[in-house]
Design a protein around this motif. Sequence first.
Motif, PDB file in Angstrom:
ATOM      1  N   PRO A 155      46.098  -1.268  36.272  1.00  0.00           N
ATOM      2  CA  PRO A 155      47.250  -1.146  35.479  1.00  0.00           C
ATOM      3  C   PRO A 155      48.720  -1.366  36.048  1.00  0.00           C
ATOM      4  N   PRO A 156      48.859  -0.550  37.210  1.00  0.00           N
ATOM      5  CA  PRO A 156      50.169  -0.727  37.821  1.00  0.00           C
ATOM      6  C   PRO A 156      50.663  -1.898  38.278  1.00  0.00           C
ATOM      7  N   VAL A 157      49.627  -2.689  38.662  1.00  0.00           N
ATOM      8  CA  VAL A 157      49.775  -4.258  39.319  1.00  0.00           C
ATOM      9  C   VAL A 157      50.190  -5.230  38.220  1.00  0.00           C
ATOM     10  N   GLY A 158      49.502  -4.902  37.196  1.00  0.00           N
ATOM     11  CA  GLY A 158      49.912  -5.548  35.752  1.00  0.00           C
ATOM     12  C   GLY A 158      51.396  -5.492  35.378  1.00  0.00           C
ATOM     13  N   VAL A 159      51.913  -4.082  35.456  1.00  0.00           N
ATOM     14  CA  VAL A 159      53.109  -3.897  35.057  1.00  0.00           C
ATOM     15  C   VAL A 159      54.063  -4.354  36.169  1.00  0.00           C
ATOM     16  N   ALA A 160      53.718  -4.142  37.257  1.00  0.00           N
ATOM     17  CA  ALA A 160      54.650  -4.503  38.427  1.00  0.00           C
ATOM     18  C   ALA A 160      54.928  -6.278  38.513  1.00  0.00           C
ATOM     19  N   ILE A 161      53.813  -6.953  38.086  1.00  0.00           N
ATOM     20  CA  ILE A 161      54.013  -8.434  38.023  1.00  0.00           C
ATOM     21  C   ILE A 161      55.161  -8.624  37.147  1.00  0.00           C
ATOM     22  N   LYS A 162      54.927  -8.056  35.872  1.00  0.00           N
ATOM     23  CA  LYS A 162      55.786  -8.729  34.760  1.00  0.00           C
ATOM     24  C   LYS A 162      57.300  -7.846  34.733  1.00  0.00           C
ATOM     25  N   HIS A 163      57.245  -6.791  35.025  1.00  0.00           N
ATOM     26  CA  HIS A 163      58.530  -5.968  35.228  1.00  0.00           C
ATOM     27  C   HIS A 163      58.886  -5.324  36.654  1.00  0.00           C
ATOM     28  N   GLY A 164      58.516  -5.819  37.570  1.00  0.00           N
ATOM     29  CA  GLY A 164      58.966  -5.310  38.717  1.00  0.00           C
ATOM     30  C   GLY A 164      58.772  -3.813  39.258  1.00  0.00           C
ATOM     31  N   LEU A 165      59.434  -3.168  40.086  1.00  0.00           N
ATOM     32  CA  LEU A 165      59.393  -1.879  40.275  1.00  0.00           C
ATOM     33  C   LEU A 165      60.082  -1.065  39.444  1.00  0.00           C
ATOM     34  N   SER A 166      60.117  -1.083  38.363  1.00  0.00           N
ATOM     35  CA  SER A 166      61.177  -0.434  37.478  1.00  0.00           C
ATOM     36  C   SER A 166      60.509   0.931  36.822  1.00  0.00           C
ATOM     37  N   ASN A 167      61.335   1.514  35.947  1.00  0.00           N
ATOM     38  CA  ASN A 167      60.764   2.791  35.614  1.00  0.00           C
ATOM     39  C   ASN A 167      59.357   2.635  34.845  1.00  0.00           C
ATOM     40  N   ASP A 168      59.195   1.432  34.315  1.00  0.00           N
ATOM     41  CA  ASP A 168      58.035   1.088  33.604  1.00  0.00           C
ATOM     42  C   ASP A 168      56.764   1.179  34.664  1.00  0.00           C
ATOM     43  N   PHE A 169      56.837   0.853  35.783  1.00  0.00           N
ATOM     44  CA  PHE A 169      55.923   0.835  36.798  1.00  0.00           C
ATOM     45  C   PHE A 169      55.536   2.030  37.016  1.00  0.00           C
ATOM     46  N   TRP A 170      56.595   3.009  37.369  1.00  0.00           N
ATOM     47  CA  TRP A 170      56.445   4.285  38.056  1.00  0.00           C
ATOM     48  C   TRP A 170      55.723   5.068  37.016  1.00  0.00           C
ATOM     49  N   ILE A 171      56.145   4.946  35.529  1.00  0.00           N
ATOM     50  CA  ILE A 171      55.399   5.712  34.748  1.00  0.00           C
ATOM     51  C   ILE A 171      54.271   5.410  34.501  1.00  0.00           C
ATOM     52  N   ASN A 172      53.732   4.063  34.524  1.00  0.00           N
ATOM     53  CA  ASN A 172      52.349   3.725  34.560  1.00  0.00           C
ATOM     54  C   ASN A 172      51.379   3.914  35.778  1.00  0.00           C
ATOM     55  N   LEU A 173      52.222   4.246  36.881  1.00  0.00           N
ATOM     56  CA  LEU A 173      51.284   4.671  38.334  1.00  0.00           C
ATOM     57  C   LEU A 173      50.951   6.092  37.779  1.00  0.00           C
ATOM     58  N   ILE A 174      51.902   6.963  37.157  1.00  0.00           N
ATOM     59  CA  ILE A 174      51.683   8.186  37.045  1.00  0.00           C
ATOM     60  C   ILE A 174      50.621   8.374  35.971  1.00  0.00           C
TER      61      ILE A 174
END
Length: 52
Positions: free
Chosen positions: A13-32
């Motif tokens: 999941p974090p990789v999927g979010v990072a591809i579309k949104h970069g290292l934004s807040n969405d990525f960090w929330i998804n990582l947690i």
Amino acid sequence: MQIIVLILSILLPPVGVAIKHGLSNDFWINLILTILGVIPGIIHALYVNFLR
């Protein structure tokens, strides 16, 4: 491209979010969320990438 994002959103999941949104807040929330439990991470990744 969307099929790749969909597959990555389910498997990593974090990789999927990072591809579309970069290292934004969405990525960090998804990582947690993924660290706390894989299912919440998948749900958040699908929501962020396809519904929002």
